[in-house]
Each structure stands twice: as structure tokens, then as C-alpha cells.
Design a protein around this motif. Structure first.
Motif, PDB file in Angstrom:
ATOM      1  N   SER A 175      34.889 107.845  73.517  1.00 35.23           N
ATOM      2  CA  SER A 175      34.213 109.033  72.985  1.00 35.23           C
ATOM      3  C   SER A 175      33.061 108.677  72.046  1.00 35.23           C
ATOM      4  N   GLY A 176      32.995 107.428  71.639  1.00 30.21           N
ATOM      5  CA  GLY A 176      31.944 107.008  70.710  1.00 30.21           C
ATOM      6  C   GLY A 176      32.324 107.188  69.247  1.00 30.21           C
ATOM      7  N   LYS A 177      33.541 107.677  68.977  1.00 29.12           N
ATOM      8  CA  LYS A 177      33.981 107.825  67.586  1.00 29.12           C
ATOM      9  C   LYS A 177      34.180 106.462  66.938  1.00 29.12           C
ATOM     10  N   VAL A 178      34.434 105.464  67.761  1.00 27.69           N
ATOM     11  CA  VAL A 178      34.527 104.073  67.327  1.00 27.69           C
ATOM     12  C   VAL A 178      33.766 103.264  68.367  1.00 27.69           C
ATOM     13  N   ASP A 179      33.011 102.274  67.930  1.00 28.68           N
ATOM     14  CA  ASP A 179      32.379 101.400  68.913  1.00 28.68           C
ATOM     15  C   ASP A 179      32.601  99.940  68.538  1.00 28.68           C
ATOM     16  N   VAL A 180      32.193  99.074  69.435  1.00 28.02           N
ATOM     17  CA  VAL A 180      32.443  97.650  69.263  1.00 28.02           C
ATOM     18  C   VAL A 180      31.817  97.136  67.969  1.00 28.02           C
ATOM     19  N   ALA A 181      30.677  97.684  67.594  1.00 25.76           N
ATOM     20  CA  ALA A 181      30.022  97.253  66.351  1.00 25.76           C
ATOM     21  C   ALA A 181      30.900  97.549  65.131  1.00 25.76           C
ATOM     22  N   ASP A 182      31.693  98.630  65.186  1.00 28.48           N
ATOM     23  CA  ASP A 182      32.590  98.957  64.076  1.00 28.48           C
ATOM     24  C   ASP A 182      33.602  97.843  63.822  1.00 28.48           C
ATOM     25  N   LEU A 183      33.974  97.138  64.884  1.00 28.26           N
ATOM     26  CA  LEU A 183      34.932  96.048  64.733  1.00 28.26           C
ATOM     27  C   LEU A 183      34.336  94.932  63.880  1.00 28.26           C
ATOM     28  N   ALA A 184      33.056  94.706  64.051  1.00 30.84           N
ATOM     29  CA  ALA A 184      32.388  93.637  63.302  1.00 30.84           C
ATOM     30  C   ALA A 184      32.063  94.043  61.870  1.00 30.84           C
ATOM     31  N   THR A 185      31.996  95.344  61.623  1.00 36.90           N
ATOM     32  CA  THR A 185      31.619  95.798  60.280  1.00 36.90           C
ATOM     33  C   THR A 185      32.813  96.178  59.422  1.00 36.90           C
ATOM     34  N   GLY A 186      33.995  95.739  59.835  1.00 39.71           N
ATOM     35  CA  GLY A 186      35.149  95.880  58.969  1.00 39.71           C
ATOM     36  C   GLY A 186      36.018  97.099  59.169  1.00 39.71           C
ATOM     37  N   LEU A 187      35.976  97.727  60.347  1.00 35.96           N
ATOM     38  CA  LEU A 187      36.896  98.829  60.605  1.00 35.96           C
ATOM     39  C   LEU A 187      38.317  98.304  60.443  1.00 35.96           C
ATOM     40  N   ASP A 188      39.115  98.979  59.622  1.00 35.92           N
ATOM     41  CA  ASP A 188      40.495  98.542  59.428  1.00 35.92           C
ATOM     42  C   ASP A 188      41.462  99.562  60.021  1.00 35.92           C
ATOM     43  N   ALA A 189      42.749  99.234  59.962  1.00 37.88           N
ATOM     44  CA  ALA A 189      43.766 100.086  60.569  1.00 37.88           C
ATOM     45  C   ALA A 189      43.770 101.478  59.956  1.00 37.88           C
ATOM     46  N   ASP A 190      43.589 101.579  58.634  1.00 37.81           N
ATOM     47  CA  ASP A 190      43.563 102.899  57.989  1.00 37.81           C
ATOM     48  C   ASP A 190      42.381 103.720  58.480  1.00 37.81           C
ATOM     49  N   GLY A 191      41.229 103.072  58.636  1.00 37.52           N
ATOM     50  CA  GLY A 191      40.046 103.761  59.140  1.00 37.52           C
ATOM     51  C   GLY A 191      40.246 104.260  60.561  1.00 37.52           C
ATOM     52  N   LEU A 192      40.872 103.429  61.371  1.00 38.76           N
ATOM     53  CA  LEU A 192      41.148 103.818  62.749  1.00 38.76           C
ATOM     54  C   LEU A 192      42.183 104.933  62.794  1.00 38.76           C
ATOM     55  N   LEU A 193      43.221 104.805  61.983  1.00 40.17           N
ATOM     56  CA  LEU A 193      44.283 105.811  61.940  1.00 40.17           C
ATOM     57  C   LEU A 193      43.741 107.168  61.500  1.00 40.17           C
ATOM     58  N   SER A 194      42.774 107.158  60.586  1.00 40.71           N
ATOM     59  CA  SER A 194      42.208 108.423  60.098  1.00 40.71           C
ATOM     60  C   SER A 194      41.451 109.180  61.191  1.00 40.71           C
ATOM     61  N   LYS A 195      41.051 108.480  62.248  1.00 44.73           N
ATOM     62  CA  LYS A 195      40.320 109.111  63.351  1.00 44.73           C
ATOM     63  C   LYS A 195      41.249 109.608  64.458  1.00 44.73           C
ATOM     64  N   MET A 196      42.550 109.338  64.313  1.00 46.28           N
ATOM     65  CA  MET A 196      43.498 109.672  65.371  1.00 46.28           C
ATOM     66  C   MET A 196      44.287 110.940  65.052  1.00 46.28           C
TER      67      MET A 196
END
Length: 126
Positions: A48-69
Motif C-alpha cells: 500500500s506504500g504505508k511502509v517502503d523499503v527505504a523505511d527499513l534503512a531509516t530505522g523503522l522499528d517494531a513499534d513504528g510498524l505496529l502503530s501502522k497495523m
């Protein structure tokens, strides 16, 4: 993206099911449904584009990912409350992110190089 993510994560699924079964005190079938649902939701965030591969390199963490779910529907399907589903997701998302970073990071680097090449070509042609 779903297929790529599934291939990256498949080997860890049994371990995560066991981990969630122990942590949440739910049955193996419930844990399996929860783990598979979390993996699908992560894939959908990328699609959906809410997360992209670049986010992985810029420090997306589990809490950040969980907040989008949104885990309400999945929790209902599993037969647990949403808080328990979030707890389960919090258990395995760090590992999912680590595997995604190692497997998808190369794609992000390639995408960045492609974008740079397009910019250079655009400058030459414009």
C-alpha cells in the motif's frame, strides 16, 4: 511483495508460532493464524506504500510498524482480544523487520540506484 516477504520469513514461522503459543497461552492453530495474519499485514503495508523499503534503512522499528497495523479483524478471526494480538505482534515484529531488512535492503539499494540513474538521464535529456 507478499511472495518475497513470505519467502524471506517462511523458515521462521514455526519458531514464531511456538513463541506466541508460549507467550500468549493460546493454541497452536490460533498462533499459526495470528502469525500468518501478521505476515500478510506487513506485506500489505509495503504494497500500500504505508511502509517502503527505504523505511527499513531509516530505522523503522517494531513499534513504528505496529502503530501502522489494524489488528482488530485478525484478533477476532483468531478468537483473542486486540490487545493480545498486539502483544503477539510485538513479540515477532522485531524478527520480521530484521529479516526484511536483510532480504529487502538490497532491493532498496537497487531502487535508489535506479532513481539516481533516472535523475541523471533526465538531466541529460532535459
Amino acid at each position: 511483495m507478499q511472495e518475497i516477504l513470505k519467502k524471506l520469513l517462511d523458515g521462521s514461522t514455526p519458531q514464531w508460532i511456538e513463541q506466541i503459543t508460549g507467550k500468549l497461552g493460546i493454541g497452536g492453530e490460533q498462533a499459526s493464524t495470528l502469525v500468518q495474519g501478521i505476515i500478510r499485514k506487513v506485506g500489505k503495508l509495503f504494497e500500500s506504500g504505508k511502509v517502503d523499503v527505504a523505511d527499513l534503512a531509516t530505522g523503522l522499528d517494531a513499534d513504528g510498524l505496529l502503530s501502522k497495523m489494524n489488528l482488530g479483524g485478525l484478533a477476532e478471526k483468531v478468537g483473542i482480544d486486540e490487545e493480545k494480538a498486539r502483544e503477539g505482534a510485538g513479540e515477532i515484529l522485531p524478527d520480521i523487520l530484521e529479516k526484511a531488512k536483510s532480504g529487502l535492503g538490497d532491493l532498496g539499494d537497487a531502487g535508489g540506484m535506479i532513481d539516481k540513474a533516472k535523475d541523471m538521464l533526465g538531466g541529460l535529456m532535459g
